[in-house]
Write a protein that holds these residues in place. Structure first.
Motif, PDB file in Angstrom:
ATOM      1  N   ALA A 128      84.527  45.541  34.634  1.00  0.00           N
ATOM      2  CA  ALA A 128      84.430  43.839  35.424  1.00  0.00           C
ATOM      3  C   ALA A 128      85.345  43.235  34.372  1.00  0.00           C
ATOM      4  O   ALA A 128      86.322  42.433  34.821  1.00  0.00           O
ATOM      5  CB  ALA A 128      83.024  43.008  34.904  1.00  0.00           C
ATOM      6  N   LEU A 129      85.574  43.698  33.060  1.00  0.00           N
ATOM      7  CA  LEU A 129      86.701  42.981  32.044  1.00  0.00           C
ATOM      8  C   LEU A 129      88.296  42.793  33.502  1.00  0.00           C
ATOM      9  O   LEU A 129      88.939  42.255  33.413  1.00  0.00           O
ATOM     10  CB  LEU A 129      86.937  44.090  31.351  1.00  0.00           C
ATOM     11  CG  LEU A 129      87.962  43.465  29.935  1.00  0.00           C
ATOM     12  CD1 LEU A 129      88.155  41.579  29.867  1.00  0.00           C
ATOM     13  CD2 LEU A 129      88.205  44.603  29.308  1.00  0.00           C
ATOM     14  N   ASP A 130      88.493  45.291  33.941  1.00  0.00           N
ATOM     15  CA  ASP A 130      89.239  45.304  34.264  1.00  0.00           C
ATOM     16  C   ASP A 130      89.791  43.952  35.836  1.00  0.00           C
ATOM     17  O   ASP A 130      90.739  43.886  36.068  1.00  0.00           O
ATOM     18  CB  ASP A 130      89.353  46.484  34.990  1.00  0.00           C
ATOM     19  CG  ASP A 130      89.366  47.681  33.791  1.00  0.00           C
ATOM     20  OD1 ASP A 130      89.626  46.895  32.761  1.00  0.00           O
ATOM     21  OD2 ASP A 130      88.697  48.407  33.498  1.00  0.00           O
ATOM     22  N   GLY A 131      88.416  43.901  36.081  1.00  0.00           N
ATOM     23  CA  GLY A 131      88.691  43.448  37.595  1.00  0.00           C
ATOM     24  C   GLY A 131      88.782  41.308  37.331  1.00  0.00           C
ATOM     25  O   GLY A 131      89.739  40.773  37.703  1.00  0.00           O
ATOM     26  N   ALA A 132      88.193  41.008  35.949  1.00  0.00           N
ATOM     27  CA  ALA A 132      89.006  39.790  35.874  1.00  0.00           C
ATOM     28  C   ALA A 132      89.467  39.931  35.147  1.00  0.00           C
ATOM     29  O   ALA A 132      91.123  38.162  35.458  1.00  0.00           O
ATOM     30  CB  ALA A 132      87.669  39.357  34.559  1.00  0.00           C
ATOM     31  N   LEU A 133      90.831  40.840  34.780  1.00  0.00           N
ATOM     32  CA  LEU A 133      92.031  40.545  34.323  1.00  0.00           C
ATOM     33  C   LEU A 133      93.463  40.518  34.623  1.00  0.00           C
ATOM     34  O   LEU A 133      94.327  40.916  34.885  1.00  0.00           O
ATOM     35  CB  LEU A 133      91.838  41.361  32.769  1.00  0.00           C
ATOM     36  CG  LEU A 133      91.695  40.245  31.952  1.00  0.00           C
ATOM     37  CD1 LEU A 133      91.374  41.594  30.454  1.00  0.00           C
ATOM     38  CD2 LEU A 133      91.988  39.547  31.476  1.00  0.00           C
ATOM     39  N   GLY A 134      92.525  41.851  36.344  1.00  0.00           N
ATOM     40  CA  GLY A 134      93.942  41.751  37.371  1.00  0.00           C
ATOM     41  C   GLY A 134      94.267  43.138  37.134  1.00  0.00           C
ATOM     42  O   GLY A 134      95.221  43.369  36.863  1.00  0.00           O
ATOM     43  N   LEU A 135      93.302  44.570  35.833  1.00  0.00           N
ATOM     44  CA  LEU A 135      93.762  45.681  35.550  1.00  0.00           C
ATOM     45  C   LEU A 135      93.861  46.393  36.259  1.00  0.00           C
ATOM     46  O   LEU A 135      94.276  47.578  36.899  1.00  0.00           O
ATOM     47  CB  LEU A 135      93.788  46.009  33.977  1.00  0.00           C
ATOM     48  CG  LEU A 135      92.938  44.567  32.959  1.00  0.00           C
ATOM     49  CD1 LEU A 135      92.445  45.386  32.222  1.00  0.00           C
ATOM     50  CD2 LEU A 135      94.772  44.347  32.514  1.00  0.00           C
ATOM     51  N   THR A 136      93.071  46.802  37.363  1.00  0.00           N
ATOM     52  CA  THR A 136      92.766  47.535  38.405  1.00  0.00           C
ATOM     53  C   THR A 136      92.742  46.223  40.147  1.00  0.00           C
ATOM     54  O   THR A 136      92.953  45.537  40.312  1.00  0.00           O
ATOM     55  CB  THR A 136      91.187  48.791  38.942  1.00  0.00           C
ATOM     56  OG1 THR A 136      90.096  47.056  38.719  1.00  0.00           O
ATOM     57  CG2 THR A 136      91.561  49.478  37.197  1.00  0.00           C
TER      58      THR A 136
END
Length: 555
Positions: free
Chosen positions: A185-193
């Motif tokens: 979820a963190l990756d999605g929230a920051l646009g890391l993936t």
């Protein structure tokens, strides 16, 4: 038919083309798209490379025909303006070319852009595939940092960097909601993936920059690099290049920079105020800006160099579309890599309003140091120089005292105004507007606010009104004599100063009178007019070459 002067030479936005033997259409079109794919500019047809006008070919005498030719033979179609005019009695054409907002070619498929060679002369070169991406990021049409990186995998993320990310959010007061999210979820929230059509996740450029293993960064982001150098006279004290992920890179740089950034303390009332050689908040913001706004399609490191002249920070990629050296303080934030900029704000590493440039200015001006210097910035690099001059402790104490009384920081416009008055001694609202990069009404409001606070003093009325620091402020700065020099001269004393100067040097210009008497341009003009009307001086020359000598009637 207009008769105008030619530009002095070819530049990035000025091109000369000879037309004595009729410039081929292909060469004419190439020159036009070359300008359009860079910053736009002017093509002067009928002028040799050395700036000598030799005239238009008979087939190029009709302006409308040139406009139609260029529109029909470019894709997307370019709308240029053509003016046929006389230069030194010779007919030439000025073709004004707008900057294209997408890569433009001739209908034959030729893509070109303009650049400066090592000697400063311009040339046209092919627009290569990576140039298309670079141009799109500069124009704000593509966010490269948000794009998935083909071939990269989630295993290219370093778990230690993910933990560092969470620690940074906590340490810098970032968006604490992010700390409640699991890794996916963190990756999605920051646009890391980014999700692929089959539902799997692939790292974005942003994800690799923040969490990528060093081996993955070398493989997938070869343009990412930072160099930190410390030079002392002719010796090299530190010279290291790193390709760390960004959060680790910033930690490494701050740790490496600390021994070269001595700090002392100033006691102001009950407060101990740190006085570093380089303000730490301004340093962090300047470095983060260089990383956020760099062009990741271009090879070349972000350079951080500390030497005897100051701290210089440069990054590949010029200013983005809409940002110039004349609106840095006022334009809306336009990051080259919006996803990266947003992530850095949410982590808490940069100023959340996007006005980080204000923080950089504040980090210099409150210590009485010169303003940030961006003058070496060009189309391919942004270059920022921060002065490491000795801090003016009296000025800092005055700022701290004023902010303590207000219960808040001095607005950045007020700091700039005080710094300008400290440097130039006297200023008008028109002159201040240029320094603030704002309109005249806004500059007047800043001056009146400082005047009401007793920090500055007004002299004169209406159009001739000018401002100096107040007597109390000069006293606080330990320079009471400077106030007397600024406001103690009567009109008669200024007249005598000018007459004495002319007696010693034979003549005086308006700018020399301004410097001699510490007057604004309008005040100097009025004083010289008065001396001319009273027959004490006589005006000679014309326009900018005007000067004043002793009148013949004065012997």
């Amino acid at each position: 038919m207009q008769n105008v002067a030619l530009p002095p030479r070819e530049t990035l936005t000025i091109e000369f083309k000879s037309d004595r033997k009729k410039l081929p259409d292909s060469d004419l079109l190439a020159a036009v798209i070359c300008l359009a794919n860079t910053e736009g500019g002017e093509l002067w047809l009928g002028v040799e490379d050395d700036g000598t006008p030799t005239g238009l070919h008979p087939d190029h005498q009709m302006a409308n025909a040139l406009v139609g030719l260029i529109a029909a033979r470019t894709s997307p179609s370019l709308a240029v303006r053509v003016e046929v005019m006389d230069v030194q009695g010779i007919r030439v054409a000025r073709i004004s070319v707008p900057q294209a907002h997408s890569a433009t070619a001739t209908t034959a498929g030729v893509y070109l852009r303009r650049r400066l060679k090592f000697d400063g002369a311009p040339e046209c070169v092919p627009l290569l595939p990576h140039d298309f991406i670079s141009r799109s990021t500069t124009l704000g049409q593509l966010d490269l940092s948000a794009q998935p990186v083909q071939g990269a995998q989630l295993s290219d993320f370093d778990p230690l960097e993910r933990e560092r990310l969470r620690q940074n959010i906590q340490h810098y007061g970032g968006d604490r909601i992010l700390l409640e999210l699991d890794d996916e979820a963190l990756d999605g929230a920051l646009g890391l993936t980014r999700r692929t059509p089959d539902g799997s996740r692939i790292p974005t450029l942003l994800g690799l920059l923040l969490l990528g293993r060093e081996a993955a960064l070398r493989q997938f982001v070869p343009t990412h690099e930072l160099a930190f150098q410390v030079l002392e006279r002719e010796s090299v004290r530190f010279n290291e290049f790193r390709r760390f992920p960004l959060l680790k890179l910033l930690d490494w740089l701050e740790t490496s920079f600390r021994p070269f950034n001595p700090e002392r303390e100033l006691q102001v009332g009950l407060f101990r105020v740190p006085v570093p050689q380089v303000d730490r908040a301004a340093f962090r913001e300047a470095i983060a800006n260089a990383i956020i706004h760099r062009d990741y399609t271009r090879l070349g490191a972000v350079h951080v160099r500390l030497d005897d002249e100051g701290l210089t920070i440069s990054n590949p990629g010029g200013l983005v579309e809409g940002v110039t050296l004349h609106n840095l303080l006022t334009t809306e934030p336009r990051p080259r890599n919006p996803a990266l900029a947003d992530a850095m704000k949410r982590i808490g590493l940069v100023e959340r309003s996007g006005r980080g440039v204000d923080l950089i200015y504040r980090g210099l001006l409150r210590f009485g140091r010169p303003q940030p210097d961006y003058r070496r910035t060009d189309t391919v690099n942004v270059v920022l120089k921060l002065s490491t001059a000795e801090a003016d402790l009296n000025f800092l104490k005055m700022v701290v005292d004023e902010e303590s009384q207000r219960g808040s920081q001095l607005p950045i416009d007020s700091l700039i105004t005080l710094a300008v008055l400290r440097e130039f001694r006297r200023i008008t609202s028109e002159e201040l507007a240029q320094h603030l990069q704002k309109d005249l009404d806004q500059a007047k409001r800043v001056l009146e606010t400082l005047h009401e606070a007793g920090l500055i003093q007004a002299h004169g009325v209406t159009k001739g009104r000018s401002y100096t620091l107040s007597a109390g402020l000069y006293q606080a700065l330990g320079d009471k004599a400077a106030y007397t020099r600024q406001v103690g001269f009567s009109s008669l004393q200024n007249e005598q100063l000018i007459l004495n100067y002319v007696a010693q040097h034979g003549q005086i210009s308006r700018s020399e009178a301004m410097e001699l008497c510490r007057l604004s341009e309008g005040q100097a003009k009025a004083l010289l007019r008065k001396l001319t009307q009273s027959k004490q001086l006589q005006m000679k020359g014309a326009s900018i070459a005007t000067f004043y000598t002793r009148s013949d009637e004065c012997g």
